[in-house]
Motif scaffolding. Structure first.
Motif, PDB file in Angstrom:
ATOM      1  N   CYS A 100      54.598  24.505  10.222  1.00  0.00           N
ATOM      2  CA  CYS A 100      53.922  23.208  10.622  1.00  0.00           C
ATOM      3  C   CYS A 100      52.620  22.892   9.912  1.00  0.00           C
ATOM      4  O   CYS A 100      51.925  23.693   9.807  1.00  0.00           O
ATOM      5  N   VAL A 101      52.443  21.710   9.425  1.00  0.00           N
ATOM      6  CA  VAL A 101      51.241  21.409   8.565  1.00  0.00           C
ATOM      7  C   VAL A 101      50.495  20.226   9.515  1.00  0.00           C
ATOM      8  O   VAL A 101      51.093  19.112   9.733  1.00  0.00           O
ATOM      9  N   VAL A 102      49.158  20.429   9.714  1.00  0.00           N
ATOM     10  CA  VAL A 102      48.449  19.624  10.471  1.00  0.00           C
ATOM     11  C   VAL A 102      47.442  19.147   9.511  1.00  0.00           C
ATOM     12  O   VAL A 102      46.429  19.825   8.816  1.00  0.00           O
ATOM     13  N   ARG A 103      46.835  17.926   9.654  1.00  0.00           N
ATOM     14  CA  ARG A 103      45.967  17.278   9.058  1.00  0.00           C
ATOM     15  C   ARG A 103      44.865  17.070   9.967  1.00  0.00           C
ATOM     16  O   ARG A 103      44.667  16.333  10.816  1.00  0.00           O
ATOM     17  N   GLU A 104      43.718  17.812   9.542  1.00  0.00           N
ATOM     18  CA  GLU A 104      42.511  18.102  10.531  1.00  0.00           C
ATOM     19  C   GLU A 104      41.983  16.411  10.656  1.00  0.00           C
ATOM     20  O   GLU A 104      41.694  16.301  11.732  1.00  0.00           O
ATOM     21  N   ASP A 105      41.970  15.599   9.777  1.00  0.00           N
ATOM     22  CA  ASP A 105      41.310  14.342   9.935  1.00  0.00           C
ATOM     23  C   ASP A 105      42.087  13.464  10.861  1.00  0.00           C
ATOM     24  O   ASP A 105      41.572  12.240  10.968  1.00  0.00           O
ATOM     25  N   SER A 106      43.264  13.598  10.925  1.00  0.00           N
ATOM     26  CA  SER A 106      44.039  12.909  11.944  1.00  0.00           C
ATOM     27  C   SER A 106      44.118  13.473  13.419  1.00  0.00           C
ATOM     28  O   SER A 106      44.532  12.437  14.234  1.00  0.00           O
ATOM     29  N   LEU A 107      43.432  14.295  13.774  1.00  0.00           N
ATOM     30  CA  LEU A 107      43.187  14.875  15.154  1.00  0.00           C
ATOM     31  C   LEU A 107      42.320  14.028  16.059  1.00  0.00           C
ATOM     32  O   LEU A 107      41.130  13.872  15.388  1.00  0.00           O
TER      33      LEU A 107
ATOM     34  N   ALA B  61      54.221  29.393   2.717  1.00  0.00           N
ATOM     35  CA  ALA B  61      54.147  29.783   4.116  1.00  0.00           C
ATOM     36  C   ALA B  61      55.541  30.419   4.707  1.00  0.00           C
ATOM     37  O   ALA B  61      56.578  29.858   4.075  1.00  0.00           O
ATOM     38  N   ALA B  62      55.230  30.968   5.597  1.00  0.00           N
ATOM     39  CA  ALA B  62      56.395  31.866   6.086  1.00  0.00           C
ATOM     40  C   ALA B  62      57.045  31.203   7.333  1.00  0.00           C
ATOM     41  O   ALA B  62      56.262  30.763   8.050  1.00  0.00           O
ATOM     42  N   PRO B  63      58.093  31.325   7.683  1.00  0.00           N
ATOM     43  CA  PRO B  63      58.603  30.841   9.161  1.00  0.00           C
ATOM     44  C   PRO B  63      57.652  30.981  10.321  1.00  0.00           C
ATOM     45  O   PRO B  63      57.284  32.354  10.292  1.00  0.00           O
ATOM     46  N   GLY B  64      57.309  30.031  11.038  1.00  0.00           N
ATOM     47  CA  GLY B  64      56.329  30.551  12.063  1.00  0.00           C
ATOM     48  C   GLY B  64      54.826  30.324  11.881  1.00  0.00           C
ATOM     49  O   GLY B  64      54.154  30.335  12.731  1.00  0.00           O
ATOM     50  N   GLN B  65      54.765  29.991  10.472  1.00  0.00           N
ATOM     51  CA  GLN B  65      53.121  29.514  10.182  1.00  0.00           C
ATOM     52  C   GLN B  65      52.813  28.285  10.532  1.00  0.00           C
ATOM     53  O   GLN B  65      53.474  27.411  10.390  1.00  0.00           O
ATOM     54  N   VAL B  66      51.439  28.142  10.853  1.00  0.00           N
ATOM     55  CA  VAL B  66      50.842  26.659  11.036  1.00  0.00           C
ATOM     56  C   VAL B  66      49.736  26.720  10.064  1.00  0.00           C
ATOM     57  O   VAL B  66      48.824  27.464  10.141  1.00  0.00           O
ATOM     58  N   ILE B  67      49.769  25.537   9.200  1.00  0.00           N
ATOM     59  CA  ILE B  67      48.758  25.250   8.096  1.00  0.00           C
ATOM     60  C   ILE B  67      47.762  24.116   8.527  1.00  0.00           C
ATOM     61  O   ILE B  67      48.348  22.861   8.991  1.00  0.00           O
ATOM     62  N   LEU B  68      46.611  24.388   8.458  1.00  0.00           N
ATOM     63  CA  LEU B  68      45.699  23.095   8.824  1.00  0.00           C
ATOM     64  C   LEU B  68      45.087  22.878   7.298  1.00  0.00           C
ATOM     65  O   LEU B  68      44.375  23.345   6.616  1.00  0.00           O
ATOM     66  N   LYS B  69      45.527  21.543   6.936  1.00  0.00           N
ATOM     67  CA  LYS B  69      44.502  20.684   5.977  1.00  0.00           C
ATOM     68  C   LYS B  69      43.498  20.315   6.270  1.00  0.00           C
ATOM     69  O   LYS B  69      43.318  19.246   6.972  1.00  0.00           O
ATOM     70  N   THR B  70      42.457  20.953   5.881  1.00  0.00           N
ATOM     71  CA  THR B  70      41.177  20.591   6.357  1.00  0.00           C
ATOM     72  C   THR B  70      40.530  19.350   5.853  1.00  0.00           C
ATOM     73  O   THR B  70      40.980  18.666   4.721  1.00  0.00           O
ATOM     74  N   ALA B  71      39.564  18.546   6.481  1.00  0.00           N
ATOM     75  CA  ALA B  71      39.101  17.459   6.005  1.00  0.00           C
ATOM     76  C   ALA B  71      38.436  17.239   4.656  1.00  0.00           C
ATOM     77  O   ALA B  71      38.455  16.387   3.874  1.00  0.00           O
ATOM     78  N   LEU B  72      38.031  18.690   4.345  1.00  0.00           N
ATOM     79  CA  LEU B  72      37.577  18.719   2.855  1.00  0.00           C
ATOM     80  C   LEU B  72      38.390  18.967   1.900  1.00  0.00           C
ATOM     81  O   LEU B  72      38.030  19.330   0.755  1.00  0.00           O
ATOM     82  N   GLY B  73      39.741  19.017   2.338  1.00  0.00           N
ATOM     83  CA  GLY B  73      40.794  19.032   1.096  1.00  0.00           C
ATOM     84  C   GLY B  73      41.439  20.625   1.127  1.00  0.00           C
ATOM     85  O   GLY B  73      42.109  20.857   0.332  1.00  0.00           O
ATOM     86  N   GLY B  74      40.609  21.503   1.848  1.00  0.00           N
ATOM     87  CA  GLY B  74      41.300  22.986   1.878  1.00  0.00           C
ATOM     88  C   GLY B  74      42.525  23.032   2.608  1.00  0.00           C
ATOM     89  O   GLY B  74      42.853  22.387   3.434  1.00  0.00           O
ATOM     90  N   GLU B  75      43.022  24.311   2.838  1.00  0.00           N
ATOM     91  CA  GLU B  75      44.064  24.723   3.707  1.00  0.00           C
ATOM     92  C   GLU B  75      43.648  25.875   4.203  1.00  0.00           C
ATOM     93  O   GLU B  75      43.123  26.723   3.351  1.00  0.00           O
ATOM     94  N   ARG B  76      43.925  26.076   5.630  1.00  0.00           N
ATOM     95  CA  ARG B  76      43.724  27.425   6.181  1.00  0.00           C
ATOM     96  C   ARG B  76      44.965  27.663   7.260  1.00  0.00           C
ATOM     97  O   ARG B  76      45.466  26.680   7.822  1.00  0.00           O
ATOM     98  N   LEU B  77      45.281  28.777   7.225  1.00  0.00           N
ATOM     99  CA  LEU B  77      46.352  29.187   8.330  1.00  0.00           C
ATOM    100  C   LEU B  77      45.681  29.185   9.766  1.00  0.00           C
ATOM    101  O   LEU B  77      44.673  29.591  10.159  1.00  0.00           O
ATOM    102  N   LEU B  78      46.428  28.671  10.336  1.00  0.00           N
ATOM    103  CA  LEU B  78      45.941  28.512  11.902  1.00  0.00           C
ATOM    104  C   LEU B  78      46.912  29.430  12.875  1.00  0.00           C
ATOM    105  O   LEU B  78      47.919  29.004  13.003  1.00  0.00           O
TER     106      LEU B  78
END
Lengths: 341, 341
Positions: B239-246, B312-329
């Motif tokens: 799952c990939v989530v965009r921080e600025d859409s939350l 990313a592996a199955p089961g991982q969730v990635i946050l695309k941060t508002a600053l353009g970075g990515e981190r594992l959630l």
């Protein structure tokens, strides 16, 4: 090394919760419905249905003849069965005090699983909350059960009719006195045991074997006396019970005499009251006696119309004593013993 | 004169229990099924069914936007709804600490009844246990709900597919931060309110209005991050989530910044995650926005195949941060806040 205990994070809904659910509960409760791990369980079950819930707060958690785990299965299975239903599925919700022993939780979960297998029900959905030390005393378990009603006119508390026979499936007071004796460390008798048992198989046999069953109810909290009062009230009838027909183990009679408790108000967890037309009574007793927990089944009384014999009002219960007297058997007043189930 | 309180005998199963049930609970929960007063409720309901259970141990019992009573209805109604079902019936079991205020119990029962009316569910069977002072902290409520599944292929956690859109029905963190603020008397903001609400009407509208819904889940304990991790794991996707859409309220953002909490891990009690084919997303958002609790509905991310974009592996969730970075959630580690629901 100290013994592993449940920490607060096991109720967080996060990773530690997953570990507890997968590592402990699934080991015992495993079935395809539960393992879907959705917010709700998907059940192929069609009605009419019976649904019943109970929270178990028994103290101590383990006692001769059972524990909170087996009790939580038997109690709810029996309540569903009393509406003439075949219990199929249970939900199971734990409230655990922080610091609770993992080994004991595992033992109790195993006991629940064995009780569920014995009753032929599946645990299909659950919940785990962990509360800080002191916010709950050790462990509480809620189970909620559902099952299909087997007959078109299910037995209900309001269906007792004047002339009906009142049957009881076995001895009285075993559960209540056992828990009291364990808790207080009275050690009344090494032979005292809770009667905790699933009654759904007996109920199924009664409903299949008989033409008509008016009332089924298990005399749990409040005992036989309170349960008969409820039924008499719901049906607007009078129940008359013959004291010398009531089955007891010698241990319960002796223990109650010693500490001054009336066994008619003690909780039972594996007995049922069955009220039905008198011509059905012999067959019903024969069916009950086929089951280990029904070996001492007996007719203990009859249902009368109000005023028919004793000037009794609707809802009253009369005990014909062994000495030939009569006394009114009221509902339980006050609390004989908290946390009995 | 001292305030009336619940005494131990109200959980005895005897006369005092009857008074509490008839005098207090029936006043609010009254319906023909409940009033049969049998060991189980008789329900005309046919399957396939969804069944879910939760025990509520929230502290404090009352908070802005709700209380343990309304929460106990909404939480279970929502869990049943998430399997694509129409919640119809609830059981309700109280564990009450001796000495609990009768007036407060009445207030909470009224709140439950109002919540049940709002969700259009009936409370059909119940249980009351009273435990001695100190054996439980004030009041715990278990509710178990059942309802008919409305669709032939119900939404389930395992059904997310690469390419799907991830929608969220509204702002995050309101319930968790409100309870924390009430409990600790931080008084973070007078405008903080729990989002506790029934979601079954929104779910019904989504299922009727859309061709296909893959996953529905409410991000309660553990918050959005943990819930998405569960879904990603069950479906074997990323799952990939965009921080600025939350969506957040300004109060939650400010409060979380002040005390250093991540709102993605805070509990919500009136929000749902909906995962479905991207072509269905616009219609789904429009349906959600028709409901007051769905006004801020938004697409917050997408489902990818493992390795498709971020290694990313199955089961991982990635946050695309508002600053353009990515981190594992990750999933919630440890316990952010016990007794949140």
């Amino acid at each position: 090394m100290s013994e592993p205990v449940i920490l607060l994070d096991a109720g967080s809904g996060g990773r530690a919760s997953q570990r507890l659910i997968r590592g402990l509960f699934f080991k015992f409760f495993s079935n395809p419905i539960l393992e879907e791990m959705d917010d709700a369980a998907r059940l192929d079950l069609s009605g009419p249905l019976a649904m019943s819930t109970d929270s178990y707060t028994v103290d101590p958690l383990e006692f001769p003849g059972g524990d909170i785990g087996s009790l939580a299965v038997h109690g709810t299975v029996n309540d569903v069965a009393m509406l003439g239903a075949d219990p199929a599925y249970l939900s199971c919700a734990f409230i655990i005090e922080e610091g609770f022993s993992v080994a004991l939780l595992e033992k109790l979960a195993r006991s629940m699983a064995e009780a569920a297998a014995g009753a032929q029900v599946l645990i299909v959905t659950g919940d785990t909350k962990v509360v800080p030390r002191g916010a709950a005393d050790k462990l509480f378990i809620n189970t909620t059960g559902i099952g299909r009603i087997l007959v078109s006119r299910p037995p209900q508390g309001k269906n007792a009719r004047p002339g009906d026979a009142i049957l009881l499936s076995g001895t009285l007071g075993d559960h209540g006195l056992t828990v009291l004796s364990s808790r207080s460390k009275l050690n009344l008798s090494p032979r005292l045991r809770s009667d905790s048992a699933p009654l759904n198989h007996m109920v199924g046999a009664l409903l299949r074997g008989l033409k008509e069953v008016h009332v089924l109810r298990d005399p749990t909290r409040g005992g036989l006396a309170t349960t008969l009062n409820e039924i008499a009230g719901q049906s607007g009838v009078v129940c008359v019970v013959r004291e010398d027909s009531l089955p007891f183990t010698p241990e319960v009679l002796a223990g109650c005499a010693l500490i001054g408790l009336d066994p008619l108000y003690l909780a039972n967890e594996g007995k049922l009251i069955c009220i039905l037309p008198p011509e059905e009574a012999p067959e019903a007793l024969e069916i009950m006696r086929r089951f280990p927990e029904g070996r001492q089944a007996a007719q203990i009384g009859v249902v009368l119309a109000p005023g028919e014999q004793y000037k009794a009002a609707p809802g009253q219960v009369i005990l014909k004593t062994a000495l030939g007297g009569e006394r009114l058997l009221g509902m339980l007043e006050g609390e004989q013993l908290p946390r009995i189930c």
